[in-house]
Design an enzyme around this catalytic site. Sequence first.
Site, PDB file in Angstrom:
ATOM      1  N   HIS A 102      43.700  41.317  43.176  1.00 45.52           N
ATOM      2  CA  HIS A 102      43.960  39.930  43.448  1.00 45.52           C
ATOM      3  C   HIS A 102      43.641  38.990  42.067  1.00 45.52           C
ATOM      4  CE1 HIS A 102      45.250  38.335  47.279  1.00 45.52           C
ATOM      5  NE2 HIS A 102      44.752  39.271  47.835  1.00 45.52           N
ATOM      6  N   ASP A 103      43.040  39.843  41.177  1.00 51.31           N
ATOM      7  CA  ASP A 103      42.336  39.149  39.801  1.00 51.31           C
ATOM      8  C   ASP A 103      42.568  40.137  38.474  1.00 51.31           C
ATOM      9  OD1 ASP A 103      41.684  36.850  38.313  1.00 51.31           O
ATOM     10  OD2 ASP A 103      39.864  36.930  39.149  1.00 51.31           O
ATOM     11  N   ILE A 104      43.503  40.744  38.340  1.00 52.21           N
ATOM     12  CA  ILE A 104      43.693  41.748  37.406  1.00 52.21           C
ATOM     13  C   ILE A 104      43.831  40.658  36.008  1.00 52.21           C
ATOM     14  CG2 ILE A 104      45.025  43.491  36.476  1.00 52.21           C
ATOM     15  CD1 ILE A 104      43.547  44.318  38.629  1.00 52.21           C
TER      16      ILE A 104
END
Length: 1463
Positions: A1312-1314
């Site tokens: 969800h937060d690369i």
Amino acid sequence: MSLYDSQPLVYVSVNVNDSRVNLLSFNSDNNIDYDKTLRLSDICINFPVAEISYTANLTESFLNFINNGVTSYEKYGHLFARKVLVGGKLFINGLKSATSVQADAFKSNLSWIYNLARYNKETSFMNLPTSDFFPRVRTLDGEDLNTYEKLTNWMTNLYQNNMIDIISYNNLIPVSELRFSESSSIDEKQPGVVNFKERLSFEDWAVYANLIRWINENNLFQGLIIDKHFELAFSKKIAVNFTKIPDVDSSNNSYLKMVRSTTKVEEFLTSNNIFSIKDIGSFPFINEIIRSENISYKDCTHLLVKLERYRITSDIVPSEEFKQDIVKALESMKPFMCLQNVFDEYGYFFSLNIVLGKSLKNISRTPLSYNSEEIYLETESLKSHLDKLNVSYLLTKKGDVIKKKDLSNWIQNTNNDLEVIEFDNIIPLYHILEIEQQKKIDVILNKNDKLRIVMTGIEELKDLDIKNTEHYKRINIEPSLEDKNYEVFGSVISKDNLRLENFLVTFGLYDINRFNAMIKTSKNTNTNITECYILWMVIGNPSKLSVFSPSNREFQVDCIKKSITLQSNNSYYPIKTSYKLSEGCAISFNAYYPTTNYEPMPINIKIKLASWSEDCIYFQIFEPNLDSSDVISDDYDQLTDIEITICVLYPNYENLKIDNRNIENSHDLICCILTESTKVIPFPKFFPLISEISNVLNEIIEITQTTEYYKRICDMLKQRVDAVDLAVRDFKVKKYNQGFFNHNNYIYLQKLVNVITQIKNFMTEISQMKTLIKYIQVESIEKTFKDLCYEFDDCIYSLAFAITIKNSDVFEQLKADQEDLTQYLRNMDIDTKKSNDDVTEVETIMKLNFVNYEKTFRKNWHVTKRVSVKNKSEEFAFKIISEEEKSMIQNQITILKKLHDWQNIIKVYGLTCKGNKWYLVSEWAKYGNLREYYTNYKDRFDLRLKLRMSLDIARGLNFLRTVEIAHHDIRAENILITLHEAAKLANFKLSRYITAKSLEQSQNLERVRYCAPELLERTYNFKYDHKCEVYSFGILLWEIAEEKIPYEQYKDIVKITDLVCNNKYRESFSRDSRMPLSFTSLALEAVDHDPDFRPEISKMFEVLNDCFEESESRVSNYYLRVAKEVEEVGTNMRDLTNDIFSMTLKANSTNSMVKKLLDEQTKNAKNDDDKLNEMIQSRIDKIFAVRQLRISDYEKTNEKPHKDGRVTKWVNIKNKSEEFAFKIVSEEERSNVQNQVTILKELHDWQNIMRIYGFTCEENKWYLVSEWAEYGNLREYYTNYKDRFDIRLKLRMSLDIARGLNFLRAVEIVHHDIRAENILITLHETAKLANFKFSRSLFAATLKQSQNLERVRYCAPELLESAHNFKYDHKCEVYSFGILLWEIAEERTPYEQYKDIVKIVDLVRNQKYRESFSEDSRMPPSFIKLAINAVNHDPELRPKITDTFEILSCCFKDYVGLPSKFT
């Protein structure tokens, strides 16, 4: 006072008693009293040095000293000498008794000594005369000079050191007459002489005194030079010493001679009385003026008249000064120039014979009729000859005209003013030097224009750039050359003085002051070129280059230049030599493209000295490709011609002296040495080895066709051997490749045959389980394989076979084979550690004590169940054995002894007895045999259990196959079902080793139902094998599926035999059979009438294993669907099943938990949802409980914190090498970070996922404890470590991130937060995913999260649109990863020029704008293409995460390459 310039005076017959001849008396009184001490002498010689004359008028002054007119003789003496001679006096006796020859020799020698001393000449005599005769010689003071050496020293002291005495009083006046103006005078008075017979001049007395003086005055014994005006002159310095006094012979020859001159040189020689040589220009060091003047001109004839008087013959050696100057010149780097200077000063040549006399000449431009023979003549005959020749006059040397009428007077005066009329026996001056010095000069003169080592050098390479693969080094030449026509050879050497083959060096751009070295570096080298040196030597003609180092002049050198046309089917190229090669010769060579300004060959094209014969050198030109990570270039195919320059150094010398360093290096650092091992040997010697390779290959092919394990590796090994076989067969056909057949290659080929044989043996052992086990137990397969590959590659490299060996995927292939074997062993449930190295020695079966067991109940009359007295849970089967059976049961015990403890084989413990009753003690089968089980437990014998029991039996049979045992009686009654419903093979009394002779056994009805047709037919020489076992197992599979006895309607053995053998009848599966199609197909194939069409037991095991796993997966999927439904209720149940593929044990445990939760959910169905949620959450908390860590176990370091001081570095107190990151967590964040802890706890220890250890607190401050990231996040890394962030590291970090994402995909979690800030870089520069606080199960509802500026830069457009029911999935992750790949490549923040979220959203979502790669990006094209595809606007067109991993893996491998030898 003045120096005496006249000749010495010689007095003959001195001091003869009573003689009044030439009496030296005081007055005329005849009454003389002789001094009796005066010695009689044959000769007295006065050698005056100076004379003192008194010229004043003494008449007036002397009157003052007269006493009464009477002179006082006592006071003033009787005589006053107006002239006094000072010098030396010698008295000589014994000449009268000597022969005339002896006397003349002494006089000659005395003349030489006198002249050398008087005229200040250095003593040029090396050995003074030692003749038998030497007269008695004494000085005025009585010293005897009895040797020439003493005589020479006395003469030298006299004239050069002025050691003088008064030797004569002259012009004597009586004292009594001094008062008169006129007086009488006495000629002389001498000390030690009272009278003499005769007075002569020294020249009149000595035979050659005048001649010798004249020779010395005119420097006739100095070297001769030709000056710049083309005139003969004497050298400035004396080059010679005389070994003895020159011989002087008188001569009265007169002759006329005519000499014809056709060149200026001949004219010069004739004019200078040189007749014995015609080509003085061939003498070394003659000025270039000789060569330039040696041109034709109009003929002329010299008419010469010669009157000889003396012939002087010399025997000479070089002077010390001359030799020292020669030595200095020889040691010079420019020896020819220095030698030229030496000979300019000392002379070019020397005349050993000089003829003195007088000469006349006349030069005619018209040919004369006379030939060149000498005509001896007298005066009158001379005139007649001149008349005939019509010559009216002749010229003297000075140019005076002598007419014919004046010839008589001129001839009579020939004894005056002698001149050189001929220089004869002329030799080059360097011929008087010692032989060794002459040889050294000959080398420098290089008359045959041979090539030599002009100079050598060694240069440091520390100024080169290690990052480059091509280097250019400009090397200066000191001193400068005078020509560009030379060649340079060399090599790169290490600091340890080792020649480095991974660097190709060639040379070019030659000029007189410098040349270029071009170095190409192999990609496979790890050597730092800046720590290396380049060793070089210049080869050329020293006489043309003017430079010739003294260091290596002894080397004989030859060079060959040849163009080679390359042939695609040939790698050996012979080059003929015009000289004979021998062992010890050294070869160096350069190779160039002749059509490209002599560019060097590419590094991947190898040129190697292969072998040699007496008249030929064989080169091998090939492109080695042992490492397929190297892209096979087209360079070799594109080459058509190459230019090769070969330098040959002849043997006898081992070391090269380096000019710019005072060191020596072995010449094998720069050359290849011809040895006996590289000499060509006859081809027939190789033939047996070539044949052996083919034979071994045939065996390997057979092994490959029957291999069951490590198929990939066996196939790769076969390909290697096959490639070698093709290569050597090519040599067998093309015998003209003679360069290959040398002793070295014979040894290498022998070694290769041994390695290939080892490969064959290795393949034999790893392809069958029985021999494979010993490798498995010591975990040596990988090591053995690597060792064999290394040895094989080493042989290929040594033999320089031009074959391609692909090693790029060897690790993957080996790993795949190992994984297959591991899975197979896991499926077989074989614990290899339980077995010793020899599988035939498992455990000794001992005799058991009957009292240790107690009876429970009887199964039937032969088998009872007993338990251990000490442990009632240990159950055993006691089978009664009769006396007759006791001997027969031995085979069963022997077999089972070897199979003890192997799964799916019934265990046998031993024999015991009670009284006369014997029992076979074995494992207890709770459910009896297979037929009893499916008869008695039909409700439990479902599809899953049928498949599992079939797999159990296959596992047992497969194991028997691996240990080469045949059961001989596979049927339902011999399959026992133990406590956990495991099927095991039993009843081994008919079993035999597969290699044993087939047992003749009687067939009963039950056994016939399972017998293969070939067994029923019992043909001659029939051999029972595993194919018979497969048939029986096929029948058994049908029985398991149908739960019926095979052919149960037939009770007659003959009928069943006829059906099976003749009618080929087999029982068919019922239509309502629920068995998988692959199961029924397998069973039908197993009972094929033709044994060759039946599957292998191993294949049956694989098929049954697949059937069972498919059945299990269907059950597992069912539970997963249930888990998903539970998760949608609001729980995090997906975490319980997250590691399906890589965490099998955890997944199974989770499945069990899910099942239990579902069971509890069913029991509590009456409760409301809150209670259900509470119960489920409670279970989850227990599973994922985060342990609180003790702060006292850690210690804070002084290292700079990360993230604005929120993350600090701590270490374990007990182990300071364990480093941790302590992140401050606020109370508000603590609850939010729970999800991150939950996720990371499950992913703990997985590569490329940041480790998390738990929480801890200090006072009221809470910390999240995780793995320490040494370099911070990715953006911090490429900002702070730009110099280290090269392409290789970029690719590796990209691959790290892809690996982490791929793992998350496998466990169905989305991050969800690369973005760069969530990629941390640990100690070894490994990239790891971090910050999982937004992470969720793939199947969980998409989290509503606020977007900040940094996060928006990586967001997929569909995420920015926030559509209704939008589901975040792996496609969104791929997009973020694509943006991150761009950032890694460009080292910049995405959209960094935009600080507005709205602007970025508009660009990405509406304008479909993406950051582009810079034009100078050096990233691989496949990398760039992947990044572009990953950010496609359409999610469906983006690659899968698995694809990104594969592509990046290939990028990294292609860039880095895999070593051809497993280092």
